[in-house]
Design a protein around this motif. Structure first.
Motif, mmCIF file in Angstrom:
data_model
loop_
_atom_site.group_PDB
_atom_site.id
_atom_site.type_symbol
_atom_site.label_atom_id
_atom_site.label_comp_id
_atom_site.label_asym_id
_atom_site.label_seq_id
_atom_site.Cartn_x
_atom_site.Cartn_y
_atom_site.Cartn_z
ATOM 1 N N VAL A 95 0.705 -1.109 0.033
ATOM 2 C CA VAL A 95 0.057 -0.032 -0.180
ATOM 3 C C VAL A 95 0.970 1.226 0.137
ATOM 4 O O VAL A 95 1.793 1.249 0.901
ATOM 5 N N GLU A 96 0.587 2.082 -1.000
ATOM 6 C CA GLU A 96 1.546 3.205 -0.974
ATOM 7 C C GLU A 96 0.751 4.578 -0.992
ATOM 8 O O GLU A 96 -0.326 4.864 -2.089
ATOM 9 N N ILE A 97 0.587 5.473 -0.234
ATOM 10 C CA ILE A 97 -0.162 6.623 -0.147
ATOM 11 C C ILE A 97 0.142 7.546 -1.164
ATOM 12 O O ILE A 97 1.369 8.086 -0.864
ATOM 13 N N MET A 98 -0.601 7.910 -1.680
ATOM 14 C CA MET A 98 -0.346 9.074 -2.835
ATOM 15 C C MET A 98 -0.654 10.392 -2.374
ATOM 16 O O MET A 98 0.140 11.567 -2.944
ATOM 17 N N SER A 99 -1.664 10.695 -1.679
ATOM 18 C CA SER A 99 -2.188 11.979 -1.254
ATOM 19 C C SER A 99 -3.257 11.642 -0.165
ATOM 20 O O SER A 99 -3.948 10.798 -0.028
ATOM 21 N N MET A 100 -3.006 12.383 0.853
ATOM 22 C CA MET A 100 -4.100 12.299 2.052
ATOM 23 C C MET A 100 -4.183 13.996 2.738
ATOM 24 O O MET A 100 -3.194 14.692 2.898
ATOM 25 N N SER A 101 -5.371 14.107 2.911
ATOM 26 C CA SER A 101 -5.882 15.300 3.828
ATOM 27 C C SER A 101 -6.571 14.915 4.844
ATOM 28 O O SER A 101 -7.618 14.543 4.992
ATOM 29 N N PRO A 102 -5.826 15.126 5.906
ATOM 30 C CA PRO A 102 -6.302 14.960 7.400
ATOM 31 C C PRO A 102 -7.232 15.880 7.948
ATOM 32 O O PRO A 102 -7.254 16.991 7.439
ATOM 33 N N ALA A 103 -8.387 15.247 8.681
ATOM 34 C CA ALA A 103 -9.325 16.316 9.449
ATOM 35 C C ALA A 103 -8.901 16.465 10.832
ATOM 36 O O ALA A 103 -7.898 15.961 11.402
ATOM 37 N N ALA A 104 -9.598 17.646 11.327
ATOM 38 C CA ALA A 104 -9.101 18.004 12.562
ATOM 39 C C ALA A 104 -9.146 17.092 13.715
ATOM 40 O O ALA A 104 -8.241 17.035 14.707
ATOM 41 N N ALA A 105 -10.415 16.180 13.840
ATOM 42 C CA ALA A 105 -10.442 15.152 14.896
ATOM 43 C C ALA A 105 -9.860 13.896 14.607
ATOM 44 O O ALA A 105 -10.015 13.133 15.447
ATOM 45 N N GLY A 106 -8.859 13.905 13.576
ATOM 46 C CA GLY A 106 -8.059 12.528 13.716
ATOM 47 C C GLY A 106 -8.458 11.801 12.256
ATOM 48 O O GLY A 106 -7.984 10.647 12.126
ATOM 49 N N GLY A 107 -9.612 12.335 11.676
ATOM 50 C CA GLY A 107 -10.052 11.333 10.402
ATOM 51 C C GLY A 107 -9.423 11.615 9.308
ATOM 52 O O GLY A 107 -8.329 12.208 9.094
ATOM 53 N N ILE A 108 -9.699 11.533 8.205
ATOM 54 C CA ILE A 108 -9.363 11.834 6.767
ATOM 55 C C ILE A 108 -10.547 12.473 6.007
ATOM 56 O O ILE A 108 -11.473 11.960 5.932
ATOM 57 N N ARG A 109 -10.187 13.478 5.403
ATOM 58 C CA ARG A 109 -10.988 14.005 4.487
ATOM 59 C C ARG A 109 -11.007 13.298 2.926
ATOM 60 O O ARG A 109 -11.981 13.216 2.550
ATOM 61 N N GLU A 110 -9.806 13.246 2.675
ATOM 62 C CA GLU A 110 -9.561 12.329 1.403
ATOM 63 C C GLU A 110 -8.373 11.595 1.574
ATOM 64 O O GLU A 110 -7.098 12.267 2.026
ATOM 65 N N VAL A 111 -8.082 10.380 0.750
ATOM 66 C CA VAL A 111 -7.075 9.660 0.939
ATOM 67 C C VAL A 111 -6.988 9.170 -0.756
ATOM 68 O O VAL A 111 -8.061 8.536 -0.900
ATOM 69 N N VAL A 112 -5.698 8.930 -1.318
ATOM 70 C CA VAL A 112 -5.525 8.374 -2.659
ATOM 71 C C VAL A 112 -4.406 7.470 -2.292
ATOM 72 O O VAL A 112 -3.283 8.088 -1.864
ATOM 73 N N ALA A 113 -4.506 6.067 -2.453
ATOM 74 C CA ALA A 113 -3.535 5.023 -2.368
ATOM 75 C C ALA A 113 -3.281 4.242 -3.425
ATOM 76 O O ALA A 113 -4.369 3.850 -4.111
ATOM 77 N N GLY A 114 -2.051 3.753 -3.630
ATOM 78 C CA GLY A 114 -1.981 2.619 -4.722
ATOM 79 C C GLY A 114 -1.921 1.399 -3.952
ATOM 80 O O GLY A 114 -1.129 1.275 -2.823
ATOM 81 N N ILE A 115 -2.706 0.261 -4.195
ATOM 82 C CA ILE A 115 -2.581 -0.801 -3.861
ATOM 83 C C ILE A 115 -2.113 -2.011 -4.979
ATOM 84 O O ILE A 115 -2.528 -2.104 -6.017
ATOM 85 N N ASN A 116 -0.804 -2.457 -4.543
ATOM 86 C CA ASN A 116 -0.007 -3.173 -5.608
ATOM 87 C C ASN A 116 0.029 -4.759 -5.418
ATOM 88 O O ASN A 116 0.451 -5.019 -4.194
ATOM 89 N N GLY A 117 -0.666 -5.465 -6.188
ATOM 90 C CA GLY A 117 -0.514 -6.783 -5.854
ATOM 91 C C GLY A 117 -1.334 -7.696 -6.708
ATOM 92 O O GLY A 117 -2.485 -7.065 -7.417
ATOM 93 N N ARG A 118 -0.965 -8.937 -7.243
ATOM 94 C CA ARG A 118 -1.702 -9.566 -8.092
ATOM 95 C C ARG A 118 -3.179 -9.803 -7.748
ATOM 96 O O ARG A 118 -3.386 -10.599 -6.703
#
Length: 328
Positions: A125-148
């Protein structure tokens, strides 16, 4: 062909043929078993001409008939046209929806769930971009998942996921409903879509700030950004990878619209606007609304134990694909 010295000397051709051989093996083995069963059924029927063997031969024919039916069903599934994207890596995009900070916390829970599922399969799993939220959550995340086979396993996860629970900030214990959207896109190779040849109008513009990269694809209006790496070059490469996949998804959507509309009443569209799944914490329940599947043990499911859910989804949509079309 694999035994041909010329093929053995060509690494690329060898890899291509080895994969084709691997893909064909299961079909060929099932066909050979089916052929043997047909032969054995004919022999059992011939034996029924002998009064002393008739009862035994009839029992044998009945047993072999069940095996024939099982093999024919298996062959139908194996001979179905395969999704060319099934073996590909994916780009996973999760966005908080309605529900404010609680939606962002739910988005973080979903990202952890898919990360844990990937770990169980030994995918990277490779995080490409992430926008964290104030309370510890995530507004937006984009990640690559590499596997057959990553896309084949996760392609039915796209859509609106809904959570019903009491937020940590809720003083009166009221249950809130929040949502997050999940998009699963197959990773696209450079040769599949060209977007880098135009430097002016019709191409894309690239804005850079320190090492962060923001790409605006002018024809489609798509904007992607990446700021995970310290290297601007790496961030640009990752952003271009994401842009390729988003453009590919748009083209795929256009191509499949007619077929999806025709089958909407049967299997649902899978569009992101649909609520595909609910996670109900008070009842410790996960419900997938597309197939009417209910499972309990939310802590385990959110820890990546999704094998049963994903397997049920794949089996359902595969069975739907085997049904004869009702459209002309």
């Amino acid at each position: 062909m694999l035994a041909d010295p010329a093929v053995l000397a060509n690494r690329q051709q060898m890899q291509k043929l080895s994969k084709e051989h691997s893909d064909l093996r299961e079909v060929v083995e099932a066909f050979r078993q089916h052929r043997d069963v047909i032969k054995q059924i004919a022999e059992a029927r011939e034996l029924q001409k002998d009064p002393e063997m008739r009862e035994f031969a009839r029992e044998e024919e009945t047993k072999l008939g069940g095996e024939q039916e099982r093999l024919e069903k298996s062959l139908k599934e194996l001979l179905m046209p395969k999704d060319p994207n099934d073996e590909k890596n994916i780009l996973l995009e999760i966005r908080a929806g309605t529900g404010g900070e609680e939606a962002a916390l739910f988005a973080a829970d979903l990202f952890r769930m898919y990360t844990r599922f990937a770990e169980r399969h030994r995918w990277a799993v490779e995080i490409m971009s992430m926008s964290p939220a104030a309370a510890g959550g995530i507004r937006e995340v984009v990640a690559g998942i590499n596997g057959r086979g990553a896309y084949s396993q996760l392609k039915y996860e796209s859509g609106v996921h809904r959570v019903q629970r009491v937020p940590a900030t809720e003083a009166q214990g009221r249950i809130h409903t929040s949502t997050a959207t999940v998009a699963v896109m197959p990773e696209v190779e450079d040769v599949e879509i060209e977007i880098m040849r135009s430097g002016g109008p019709g191409g894309q513009s690239v804005n850079t700030t320190d090492s962060a990269v923001r790409i605006h694809h002018l024809p489609s209006g798509l904007i992607v950004h990446c700021q995970q790496e310290k290297s601007q070059h790496k961030n640009k490469a990752m952003a271009m990878k994401l842009l390729r996949s988003k453009l590919y998804e748009i083209e795929l959507e256009k191509r499949d619209t007619a077929e999806r509309e025709a089958r909407r009443s049967q299997i649902g569209s899978g569009d992101r606007s649909e609520k595909i799944r609910t996670y109900n914490f008070p009842q410790d329940r996960l419900t997938d609304h597309r197939i009417g599947l209910t499972r309990h043990n939310l802590p385990g499911l959110l820890d990546g134990d999704l094998g049963d859910v994903i397997g049920s989804l794949r089996a359902h949509f595969q069975a739907e694909a085997l049904k004869p079309s009702t459209t002309t």
